[in-house]
Design an enzyme around this catalytic site. Structure first.
Site, short mmCIF file in Angstrom:
data_model
loop_
_atom_site.label_atom_id
_atom_site.label_comp_id
_atom_site.label_asym_id
_atom_site.label_seq_id
_atom_site.Cartn_x
_atom_site.Cartn_y
_atom_site.Cartn_z
N ARG A 1 -8.34 -0.43 5.36
CA ARG A 1 -7.47 0.57 4.71
C ARG A 1 -6.14 -0.06 4.32
O ARG A 1 -5.48 0.41 3.41
CB ARG A 1 -7.18 1.73 5.67
N ASP B 1 4.83 0.73 12.11
CA ASP B 1 3.58 0.11 11.64
C ASP B 1 3.41 -1.32 12.14
O ASP B 1 2.34 -1.91 11.96
CB ASP B 1 3.52 0.14 10.10
N ARG C 1 0.97 14.80 13.35
CA ARG C 1 1.40 14.61 11.96
C ARG C 1 1.48 15.91 11.15
O ARG C 1 0.78 16.08 10.15
CB ARG C 1 0.52 13.57 11.28
N PRO C 2 2.35 16.83 11.58
CA PRO C 2 2.52 18.07 10.82
C PRO C 2 3.19 17.80 9.47
O PRO C 2 3.73 16.71 9.25
CB PRO C 2 3.44 18.92 11.69
N CYS D 1 -4.37 12.80 13.36
CA CYS D 1 -5.21 11.60 13.30
C CYS D 1 -5.01 10.84 14.59
O CYS D 1 -4.33 11.32 15.50
CB CYS D 1 -4.90 10.77 12.07
N LYS E 1 0.84 -1.21 0.00
CA LYS E 1 0.00 0.00 0.00
C LYS E 1 0.87 1.26 0.00
O LYS E 1 0.65 2.17 -0.80
CB LYS E 1 -0.89 0.00 1.26
C1 EPZ Z 1 4.32 7.02 6.40
O1 EPZ Z 1 3.58 8.09 6.97
C2 EPZ Z 1 3.38 5.86 6.29
N1 EPZ Z 1 2.26 6.24 5.43
C3 EPZ Z 1 2.88 5.47 7.67
O2 EPZ Z 1 2.07 4.32 7.54
C4 EPZ Z 1 4.09 5.12 8.55
O3 EPZ Z 1 3.64 4.86 9.86
C5 EPZ Z 1 5.07 6.27 8.57
O4 EPZ Z 1 5.43 6.63 7.20
C6 EPZ Z 1 6.35 5.97 9.33
O5 EPZ Z 1 6.94 4.82 8.82
C7 EPZ Z 1 2.38 6.11 4.12
O6 EPZ Z 1 3.40 5.70 3.58
C8 EPZ Z 1 1.18 6.46 3.29
P1 EPZ Z 1 6.52 10.38 8.37
P2 EPZ Z 1 4.18 9.58 6.95
O7 EPZ Z 1 6.40 11.63 7.59
O8 EPZ Z 1 4.81 9.82 5.65
C9 EPZ Z 1 6.70 13.55 11.95
C10 EPZ Z 1 0.26 2.97 7.95
O9 EPZ Z 1 -0.05 2.42 9.03
N2 EPZ Z 1 6.71 14.54 10.87
O10 EPZ Z 1 7.75 9.58 8.28
O11 EPZ Z 1 3.11 10.48 7.40
C11 EPZ Z 1 5.33 12.86 12.05
O12 EPZ Z 1 4.42 13.64 12.78
C12 EPZ Z 1 0.69 4.41 7.93
O13 EPZ Z 1 0.23 2.39 6.84
C13 EPZ Z 1 6.87 15.88 11.19
O14 EPZ Z 1 7.02 16.25 12.36
O15 EPZ Z 1 5.27 9.43 8.08
C14 EPZ Z 1 5.67 11.55 12.68
O16 EPZ Z 1 5.76 11.70 14.07
C15 EPZ Z 1 0.36 5.13 9.19
N3 EPZ Z 1 6.82 16.81 10.16
C16 EPZ Z 1 7.07 11.24 12.11
O17 EPZ Z 1 7.58 12.49 11.64
C17 EPZ Z 1 6.64 16.44 8.87
O18 EPZ Z 1 6.64 17.32 7.99
C18 EPZ Z 1 7.05 10.24 10.95
O19 EPZ Z 1 6.24 10.73 9.90
C19 EPZ Z 1 6.50 15.07 8.55
C20 EPZ Z 1 6.53 14.14 9.58
#
Ligand code: EPZ
Length: 417
Positions: free
Chosen positions: A397, A305, A122-123, A117, A22
């Site tokens: 999902r 995850d 998630r900023p 969420c 996914k």
């Molecule tokens: C991806 O989310 C995945 N989603 C998530 O999978 C997964 O949990 C996550 O990566 C971490 O591995 C998809 O690929 C669609 P991040 P993403 O940006 O891109 C902080 C699932 O269960 N952050 O690496 O949103 C954020 O708040 C989903 O399939 C900032 O602070 O993850 C979090 O604490 C859920 N500022 C951390 O970094 C930003 O601009 C990781 O987020 C971006 C992120």
């Protein structure tokens, strides 16, 4: 709303096919916005809710999407829109990934700020800072971010954290921007490598995708391409944990052991026997798992995850295990639900301490996000008696035809509308 009814306590036994990933398919489909030529994406888990939302997102932006099983064809129908609808973004945060391709191609994009969420705030500041480094200006307006740049410029960008989404967004923007963009402290998940391959097929020159330094030499006009999505390591990991928790024996067909290094190592420590080869993993587990503490980390660390399903396994361990969540600030909602099944879990901040039990007992429980749902599934399969999981749409999902896949390996579960 559908519920899953599980008669637990039966070891999983058999072969389960792993679907396409996914979290690789989503950005790759969104990357088709980079070209006007047709693209064919294969091994897409097209029945998942998040994929259907992605198809709607692409169509709302002006693409035509034709789905035939796991093959998805994306065509142009004319000019693209540069505004992503809030209706879609609020259902799937990954819609924000449309910003990179649209900004790079059209110099303007308007996306709703996705908001938090169940698992955290998630900023998207890392995405936005990256676009600014490439010369974009941003303004906030009525809950939306508007980014504009007459023409993005290639840049050297250092991420403050290896965000998966920010790395993907910037890789896509760079693919359509002439010159060499470098992303330092990039996310290293296998999904980055897959996106990098697709961007390469579109005509960009991509080096180092899947490592912490990615360089991309972009082109303003990219071509169409055909691509096959990698297998879903998180789905595979969830089934391995379900097998270990039920003390069963399964073969996962289509899984890649190399993508699950930290999880397989933890499973082995817990007592699982694991064999793997090209495109398959086998696991068997004969006794209660030993306690193994984990802390989630960006790849190649233990994946956030799989933290929730790991916790389900540890509720049955001999001893006491610690689970620390370092990636998201609020990803323990499953702990209270597992408590309803007899698990002993004490949560303090980002750490949960689990005192293993001989067995769990079935109970009515409720999923709060995709992977919390997966954790409840693992626990329900292992528990004695009947478990009813409400809010199954969270599981839908991320897990295709989950009841068929699991009942094919001997589990007793059915969906009730
Ligand atoms: C991806 O989310 C995945 N989603 C998530 O999978 C997964 O949990 C996550 O990566 C971490 O591995 C998809 O690929 C669609 P991040 P993403 O940006 O891109 C902080 C699932 O269960 N952050 O690496 O949103 C954020 O708040 C989903 O399939 C900032 O602070 O993850 C979090 O604490 C859920 N500022 C951390 O970094 C930003 O601009 C990781 O987020 C971006 C992120």
């Amino acid at each position: 709303m559908d519920r899953l009814i599980i008669e637990g306590g039966k070891p999983l036994n058999g072969t389960i096919m792993v679907s396409g990933a996914k979290n690789a398919a989503l950005p790759i489909l969104i990357a088709t916005l980079l070209t006007d030529e047709p693209c064919v994406i294969e091994n897409v888990p097209s029945t998942l809710r998040d994929l259907r939302t992605t198809f709607r997102l692409l169509e709302s932006l002006g693409k035509k999407v034709v789905v035939e099983g796991s093959t998805v064809r994306v065509f142009s129908t004319g000019s693209l829109k540069t505004q992503a609808p809030y209706e879609i973004v609020k259902q799937m945060r990954a819609s924000v990934l449309a910003a990179g391709p649209l900004l790079a191609r059209f110099g303007l994009v308007r996306v709703p700020i996705p908001g938090g969420c169940a698992i955290g705030l998630r900023p998207i500041d890392i995405h936005l800072k990256g676009f600014e480094a490439m010369g974009a200006r941003r303004i906030a307006d009525q809950g939306d971010i508007i980014m504009s740049a007459p023409r993005l410029k290639a840049a050297a960008i250092k991420l403050r954290f290896p965000s998966v989404g920010a790395t993907q967004n910037l890789m896509m923007a760079a693919a359509a921007t002439p010159g060499k963009t470098t992303i330092v402290n990039a996310a290293r998940e296998p999904e980055m490598e897959d996106l990098g391959k697709f961007l390469g097929r579109l005509g960009a020159t991509v080096r180092g995708a899947g490592t912490s330094t990615v360089t991309i030499v972009g082109k303003p006009k990219l071509n169409g391409a055909r691509h096959t999505v990698i297998p879903d390591r998180i789905e595979a990991g969830t089934f391995l944990l379900a097998c270990a928790a039920t003390r069963g024996r399964v073969r996962l067909q289509g899984a890649q052991a190399a993508h699950l290094g930290s999880v397989l190592a933890a499973l082995k420590k817990a007592g699982a026997q694991i064999r793997s080869g090209q495109g398959w993993i086998e696991l068997s587990m004969e006794r209660r798992p030993k306690a193994v503490s984990i802390a989630t980390k960006p790849y190649p660390g233990f994946p956030t995850d799989l933290q929730a399903p790991w916790m389900s396994l540890m509720t049955l361990c001999t001893g006491c295990a610690k689970v620390t969540e370092t990636v998201f600030e609020n990803r323990f909602l499953h702990a209270a639900e597992l408590g309803r099944m007899g698990a002993q879990i004490a949560v303090s901040g980002r750490t949960a301490v689990i005192a293993g039990q001989e067995c769990l007992s079935g109970a009515p429980i409720m999923a709060s996000d995709i992977r919390a749902g997966a954790a409840l599934l693992v626990a329900g399969l292992a528990a004695k008696g009947r478990t009813t999981i409400a809010r199954v749409y969270h599981i839908d999902r991320g897990y295709e035809v989950v009841e068929q896949k699991l009942s094919g390996a001997g589990a007793r579960l059915e969906r009730q509308a």
